[in-house]
Scaffold this motif. Sequence first.
Motif, PDB file in Angstrom:
ATOM      1  N   ARG A  17       3.190  16.178  12.997  1.00  0.00           N
ATOM      2  CA  ARG A  17       4.572  16.231  13.512  1.00  0.00           C
ATOM      3  C   ARG A  17       4.709  17.365  14.528  1.00  0.00           C
ATOM      4  NH1 ARG A  17      10.037  17.138   9.867  1.00  0.00           N
ATOM      5  NH2 ARG A  17      11.339  17.797  11.609  1.00  0.00           N
ATOM      6  N   ALA A  18       4.154  18.536  14.218  1.00  0.00           N
ATOM      7  CA  ALA A  18       4.222  19.672  15.139  1.00  0.00           C
ATOM      8  C   ALA A  18       3.515  19.351  16.450  1.00  0.00           C
ATOM      9  CB  ALA A  18       3.616  20.910  14.484  1.00  0.00           C
ATOM     10  N   LEU A  19       2.352  18.716  16.364  1.00  0.00           N
ATOM     11  CA  LEU A  19       1.613  18.316  17.570  1.00  0.00           C
ATOM     12  C   LEU A  19       2.469  17.419  18.455  1.00  0.00           C
ATOM     13  CD1 LEU A  19      -1.246  17.947  19.078  1.00  0.00           C
ATOM     14  CD2 LEU A  19      -1.395  15.859  17.737  1.00  0.00           C
ATOM     15  N   LEU A  20       3.094  16.428  17.842  1.00  0.00           N
ATOM     16  CA  LEU A  20       3.909  15.476  18.604  1.00  0.00           C
ATOM     17  C   LEU A  20       5.164  16.138  19.170  1.00  0.00           C
ATOM     18  CD1 LEU A  20       3.506  12.447  16.188  1.00  0.00           C
ATOM     19  CD2 LEU A  20       2.327  12.816  18.362  1.00  0.00           C
ATOM     20  N   GLN A  21       5.794  16.993  18.382  1.00  0.00           N
ATOM     21  CA  GLN A  21       6.982  17.685  18.883  1.00  0.00           C
ATOM     22  C   GLN A  21       6.624  18.632  20.030  1.00  0.00           C
ATOM     23  OE1 GLN A  21       8.438  19.016  14.957  1.00  0.00           O
ATOM     24  NE2 GLN A  21      10.368  17.999  15.497  1.00  0.00           N
ATOM     25  N   ASN A  22       5.481  19.297  19.919  1.00  0.00           N
ATOM     26  CA  ASN A  22       5.038  20.179  21.011  1.00  0.00           C
ATOM     27  C   ASN A  22       4.750  19.389  22.280  1.00  0.00           C
ATOM     28  OD1 ASN A  22       5.289  22.494  19.469  1.00  0.00           O
ATOM     29  ND2 ASN A  22       3.148  22.507  18.846  1.00  0.00           N
ATOM     30  N   ALA A  23       4.447  18.116  22.138  1.00  0.00           N
ATOM     31  CA  ALA A  23       4.205  17.241  23.290  1.00  0.00           C
ATOM     32  C   ALA A  23       5.505  16.625  23.816  1.00  0.00           C
ATOM     33  CB  ALA A  23       3.223  16.136  22.914  1.00  0.00           C
ATOM     34  N   GLY A  24       6.637  16.971  23.194  1.00  0.00           N
ATOM     35  CA  GLY A  24       7.928  16.518  23.700  1.00  0.00           C
ATOM     36  C   GLY A  24       8.580  15.376  22.933  1.00  0.00           C
ATOM     37  N   LEU A  25       7.929  14.864  21.892  1.00  0.00           N
ATOM     38  CA  LEU A  25       8.552  13.800  21.116  1.00  0.00           C
ATOM     39  C   LEU A  25       9.582  14.398  20.156  1.00  0.00           C
ATOM     40  CD1 LEU A  25       5.949  12.424  22.211  1.00  0.00           C
ATOM     41  CD2 LEU A  25       5.972  11.049  20.154  1.00  0.00           C
ATOM     42  N   GLN A  26      10.611  13.647  19.882  1.00  0.00           N
ATOM     43  CA  GLN A  26      11.652  14.079  18.956  1.00  0.00           C
ATOM     44  C   GLN A  26      11.432  13.405  17.604  1.00  0.00           C
ATOM     45  OE1 GLN A  26      15.125  12.779  21.177  1.00  0.00           O
ATOM     46  NE2 GLN A  26      15.679  14.923  21.483  1.00  0.00           N
ATOM     47  N   TRP A  27      11.528  14.203  16.549  1.00  0.00           N
ATOM     48  CA  TRP A  27      11.383  13.684  15.197  1.00  0.00           C
ATOM     49  C   TRP A  27      12.642  12.940  14.790  1.00  0.00           C
ATOM     50  CZ3 TRP A  27      14.239  14.823  10.783  1.00  0.00           C
ATOM     51  CH2 TRP A  27      13.719  14.330   9.580  1.00  0.00           C
ATOM     52  N   ARG A  28      12.465  11.773  14.144  1.00  0.00           N
ATOM     53  CA  ARG A  28      13.583  10.999  13.602  1.00  0.00           C
ATOM     54  C   ARG A  28      13.505  10.878  12.086  1.00  0.00           C
ATOM     55  NH1 ARG A  28      17.084   8.129  16.708  1.00  0.00           N
ATOM     56  NH2 ARG A  28      17.437   6.844  14.884  1.00  0.00           N
ATOM     57  N   ALA A  29      12.296  10.658  11.547  1.00  0.00           N
ATOM     58  CA  ALA A  29      12.169  10.456  10.099  1.00  0.00           C
ATOM     59  C   ALA A  29      10.706  10.618   9.677  1.00  0.00           C
ATOM     60  CB  ALA A  29      12.662   9.063   9.714  1.00  0.00           C
ATOM     61  N   SER A  30      10.534  10.904   8.379  1.00  0.00           N
ATOM     62  CA  SER A  30       9.203  11.009   7.784  1.00  0.00           C
ATOM     63  C   SER A  30       9.158  10.221   6.489  1.00  0.00           C
ATOM     64  CB  SER A  30       8.863  12.466   7.445  1.00  0.00           C
ATOM     65  OG  SER A  30       8.832  13.263   8.584  1.00  0.00           O
ATOM     66  N   ASN A  31       8.000   9.653   6.223  1.00  0.00           N
ATOM     67  CA  ASN A  31       7.742   8.968   4.951  1.00  0.00           C
ATOM     68  C   ASN A  31       8.841   7.978   4.579  1.00  0.00           C
ATOM     69  OD1 ASN A  31       5.318  10.458   4.555  1.00  0.00           O
ATOM     70  ND2 ASN A  31       6.596  12.198   4.019  1.00  0.00           N
ATOM     71  N   VAL A  32       9.134   7.085   5.499  1.00  0.00           N
ATOM     72  CA  VAL A  32      10.144   6.053   5.279  1.00  0.00           C
ATOM     73  C   VAL A  32       9.465   4.910   4.539  1.00  0.00           C
ATOM     74  CG1 VAL A  32      11.806   4.510   6.367  1.00  0.00           C
ATOM     75  CG2 VAL A  32      11.280   6.724   7.424  1.00  0.00           C
ATOM     76  N   ARG A  33       9.942   4.650   3.324  1.00  0.00           N
ATOM     77  CA  ARG A  33       9.294   3.648   2.468  1.00  0.00           C
ATOM     78  C   ARG A  33      10.112   2.364   2.401  1.00  0.00           C
ATOM     79  NH1 ARG A  33       8.020   8.541   0.178  1.00  0.00           N
ATOM     80  NH2 ARG A  33       5.821   8.787  -0.370  1.00  0.00           N
TER      81      ARG A  33
END
Length: 124
Positions: A17-33
Amino acid sequence: MAAEQNERGAAVETAARALLQNAGLQWRASNVRFRGGELDLVMYDREAASLVFVEVRYRRSAQFGGGAASIDASKRRKLVRAAQLYLNQYPALANSPCRFDVVEASGEPPRLNWIRDAFRADDC
């Protein structure tokens, strides 16, 4: 041992998640089951104006293939189905462009490799 694996998996997902956010992506959700599938990370790529469903795969060693190699056709179908169910929950996103990325990690400490557009829904 299972607790140790869960902790390692959570740490790798946090690093991804940190890698992707550092690349400019915005987090929306984690572990959606959902029944029959789970989405490790849901991100938004502003630059591409795309919703990004991310599968995070950890392998102690890449000797027998990296994490991406472990995502077979059955797993891809489950991820696509989970993404469809996610989109159904958010009608405003239903027509958004989407892609499926993979972040594979291997070794200790884990080295991350981000594979953009690792597969497409119509490949399944």
